[in-house]
Structures are given as C-alpha cells and as structure tokens.
Design a protein around this motif. Structure first.
Motif, PDB file in Angstrom:
ATOM      1  N   ALA A   1       0.803  -1.223   0.000  1.00  0.00           N
ATOM      2  CA  ALA A   1       0.000   0.000   0.000  1.00  0.00           C
ATOM      3  C   ALA A   1       0.838   1.276   0.000  1.00  0.00           C
ATOM      4  CB  ALA A   1      -0.939   0.001   1.204  1.00  0.00           C
ATOM      5  N   GLY A   2       2.043   1.225   0.541  1.00  0.00           N
ATOM      6  CA  GLY A   2       2.804   2.463   0.667  1.00  0.00           C
ATOM      7  C   GLY A   2       4.212   2.454   0.136  1.00  0.00           C
ATOM      8  N   SER A   3       4.647   1.334  -0.491  1.00  0.00           N
ATOM      9  CA  SER A   3       6.053   1.289  -0.896  1.00  0.00           C
ATOM     10  C   SER A   3       6.293   0.311  -2.040  1.00  0.00           C
ATOM     11  CB  SER A   3       6.933   0.902   0.298  1.00  0.00           C
ATOM     12  OG  SER A   3       6.617  -0.395   0.750  1.00  0.00           O
ATOM     13  N   ILE A   4       7.475   0.475  -2.634  1.00  0.00           N
ATOM     14  CA  ILE A   4       7.983  -0.473  -3.610  1.00  0.00           C
ATOM     15  C   ILE A   4       9.057  -1.284  -2.898  1.00  0.00           C
ATOM     16  CG2 ILE A   4       9.592   1.271  -4.509  1.00  0.00           C
ATOM     17  CD1 ILE A   4       9.530  -0.142  -7.201  1.00  0.00           C
ATOM     18  N   ASN A   5       9.035  -2.587  -3.073  1.00  0.00           N
ATOM     19  CA  ASN A   5      10.003  -3.497  -2.455  1.00  0.00           C
ATOM     20  C   ASN A   5      10.694  -4.255  -3.575  1.00  0.00           C
ATOM     21  OD1 ASN A   5       9.091  -3.587   0.657  1.00  0.00           O
ATOM     22  ND2 ASN A   5       7.322  -3.324  -0.677  1.00  0.00           N
ATOM     23  N   LEU A   6      12.013  -4.287  -3.558  1.00  0.00           N
ATOM     24  CA  LEU A   6      12.716  -4.952  -4.646  1.00  0.00           C
ATOM     25  C   LEU A   6      14.108  -5.383  -4.221  1.00  0.00           C
ATOM     26  CD1 LEU A   6      13.936  -2.313  -7.212  1.00  0.00           C
ATOM     27  CD2 LEU A   6      12.771  -1.676  -5.148  1.00  0.00           C
ATOM     28  N   GLY A   7      14.646  -6.298  -5.000  1.00  0.00           N
ATOM     29  CA  GLY A   7      16.019  -6.729  -4.823  1.00  0.00           C
ATOM     30  C   GLY A   7      16.879  -6.042  -5.860  1.00  0.00           C
ATOM     31  N   VAL A   8      17.935  -5.387  -5.419  1.00  0.00           N
ATOM     32  CA  VAL A   8      18.814  -4.653  -6.326  1.00  0.00           C
ATOM     33  C   VAL A   8      20.271  -4.980  -6.023  1.00  0.00           C
ATOM     34  CG1 VAL A   8      17.220  -2.738  -6.751  1.00  0.00           C
ATOM     35  CG2 VAL A   8      18.768  -2.622  -4.817  1.00  0.00           C
ATOM     36  N   ARG A   9      21.104  -4.666  -6.979  1.00  0.00           N
ATOM     37  CA  ARG A   9      22.545  -4.841  -6.823  1.00  0.00           C
ATOM     38  C   ARG A   9      23.134  -3.508  -6.365  1.00  0.00           C
ATOM     39  NH1 ARG A   9      20.408  -7.651 -10.856  1.00  0.00           N
ATOM     40  NH2 ARG A   9      20.983  -9.833 -11.057  1.00  0.00           N
ATOM     41  N   LEU A  10      23.499  -3.413  -5.107  1.00  0.00           N
ATOM     42  CA  LEU A  10      24.032  -2.175  -4.546  1.00  0.00           C
ATOM     43  C   LEU A  10      25.546  -2.188  -4.417  1.00  0.00           C
ATOM     44  CD1 LEU A  10      21.437  -1.608  -1.672  1.00  0.00           C
ATOM     45  CD2 LEU A  10      21.504  -0.492  -3.905  1.00  0.00           C
ATOM     46  N   ASN A  11      26.150  -3.348  -4.481  1.00  0.00           N
ATOM     47  CA  ASN A  11      27.587  -3.489  -4.267  1.00  0.00           C
ATOM     48  C   ASN A  11      28.301  -3.544  -5.618  1.00  0.00           C
ATOM     49  OD1 ASN A  11      30.181  -4.250  -3.630  1.00  0.00           O
ATOM     50  ND2 ASN A  11      29.575  -5.864  -2.203  1.00  0.00           N
ATOM     51  N   PRO A  12      29.008  -2.472  -5.994  1.00  0.00           N
ATOM     52  CA  PRO A  12      29.688  -2.470  -7.299  1.00  0.00           C
ATOM     53  C   PRO A  12      30.821  -3.497  -7.398  1.00  0.00           C
ATOM     54  CG  PRO A  12      30.326  -0.546  -6.037  1.00  0.00           C
ATOM     55  CD  PRO A  12      29.242  -1.241  -5.254  1.00  0.00           C
TER      56      PRO A  12
ATOM     57  N   ILE B   1      11.254   1.165  -0.555  1.00  0.00           N
ATOM     58  CA  ILE B   1      11.250   2.606  -0.746  1.00  0.00           C
ATOM     59  C   ILE B   1       9.810   3.095  -0.616  1.00  0.00           C
ATOM     60  CG2 ILE B   1      11.844   4.521  -2.266  1.00  0.00           C
ATOM     61  CD1 ILE B   1      13.701   2.495  -3.759  1.00  0.00           C
ATOM     62  N   PRO B   2       9.516   3.885   0.417  1.00  0.00           N
ATOM     63  CA  PRO B   2       8.168   4.428   0.539  1.00  0.00           C
ATOM     64  C   PRO B   2       7.852   5.342  -0.645  1.00  0.00           C
ATOM     65  CG  PRO B   2       9.350   4.617   2.616  1.00  0.00           C
ATOM     66  CD  PRO B   2      10.348   4.227   1.570  1.00  0.00           C
ATOM     67  N   PHE B   3       6.656   5.212  -1.212  1.00  0.00           N
ATOM     68  CA  PHE B   3       6.273   6.027  -2.362  1.00  0.00           C
ATOM     69  C   PHE B   3       6.426   7.517  -2.074  1.00  0.00           C
ATOM     70  CE2 PHE B   3       3.328   2.319  -3.315  1.00  0.00           C
ATOM     71  CZ  PHE B   3       4.155   1.799  -4.300  1.00  0.00           C
ATOM     72  N   GLY B   4       6.080   7.936  -0.873  1.00  0.00           N
ATOM     73  CA  GLY B   4       6.150   9.350  -0.518  1.00  0.00           C
ATOM     74  C   GLY B   4       7.552   9.913  -0.464  1.00  0.00           C
ATOM     75  N   GLN B   5       8.570   9.040  -0.494  1.00  0.00           N
ATOM     76  CA  GLN B   5       9.959   9.486  -0.455  1.00  0.00           C
ATOM     77  C   GLN B   5      10.582   9.587  -1.848  1.00  0.00           C
ATOM     78  OE1 GLN B   5      11.301  10.612   2.390  1.00  0.00           O
ATOM     79  NE2 GLN B   5       9.301  10.160   3.266  1.00  0.00           N
ATOM     80  N   ILE B   6       9.884   9.118  -2.864  1.00  0.00           N
ATOM     81  CA  ILE B   6      10.404   9.155  -4.239  1.00  0.00           C
ATOM     82  C   ILE B   6      10.119  10.522  -4.835  1.00  0.00           C
ATOM     83  CG2 ILE B   6      10.215   8.180  -6.557  1.00  0.00           C
ATOM     84  CD1 ILE B   6       9.287   5.550  -5.162  1.00  0.00           C
TER      85      ILE B   6
END
Length: 106
Positions: free
Chosen positions: A48-59, A70-75
C-alpha cells in the motif's frame, strides 16, 4: 512502469530521500539520499505504501542482491532510458522536487 520493469532493455534511475534495508542482517537500516539504478530487477512487489525490490548495490559484487523498501512518498524523481549509463532531463518520467528533503543529523 510495472510492465517496463520486466523488460531488461529498460534502465531506471530512482531518486528518493531514503530506502530501508529489509534483509535480516540489515533490517530497517536507512540509506539517505538514495539514487538507485534499477535494471534486471528481482523480487519486485508493491504494498500500500512502498515499492520493495532486490537490487545490486555493491559495485564490487554484481551477484549480491540487497532487499530494499522505498516508501512512495519518499520518491521525488524517476528517469528511464534504453542505454543505462548517463541519465539526463529528457529521461524524466516522474519529477516532484517538493518531496525532496535533506535529512537532519544531530
């Protein structure tokens, strides 16, 4: 955007005030001023309030997947293109700079 995330030819840059880790060892830790490059997403879902995902953060480890929320209101900005790399203003698909907030640190 939901359909496009499954297309590996699309590249996104999502900018948010913060994201939160959801994996067990880092749960609820926030990373502020988040600029997230999104390509070849795994474990994507919305609540209801966010996007949840798996991402590659470590270069240094492209196989390591971090689960984040990531809460939608923070994008405040989303950019999309077909080549990745450098994004510019022509790639904007969502901009709401009034949502941009610098964190306060004590």
């Amino acid at each position: 955007m939901l359909i496009d995330l499954g297309d590996e030819s699309n590249h996104y840059m999502l900018m948010a005030n913060y994201y939160e880790h959801t994996s067990t060892e880092k749960a609820n830790k926030r990373w502020y001023l988040a600029n997230i490059y999104i390509h070849k997403v795994v474990n994507l879902f919305f609540d209801a309030g966010s996007i949840n995902l798996g991402v590659r953060l470590n270069p240094d480890n492209h196989h390591q997947i971090e689960e984040i929320k990531i809460p939608f209101g923070q994008i405040y900005q989303i950019r999309k293109n077909k080549i990745g790399g450098i994004f510019d203003d022509e790639d904007n698909i969502y901009v709401e700079l009034s949502k941009f907030n610098l964190p306060t640190f004590n």
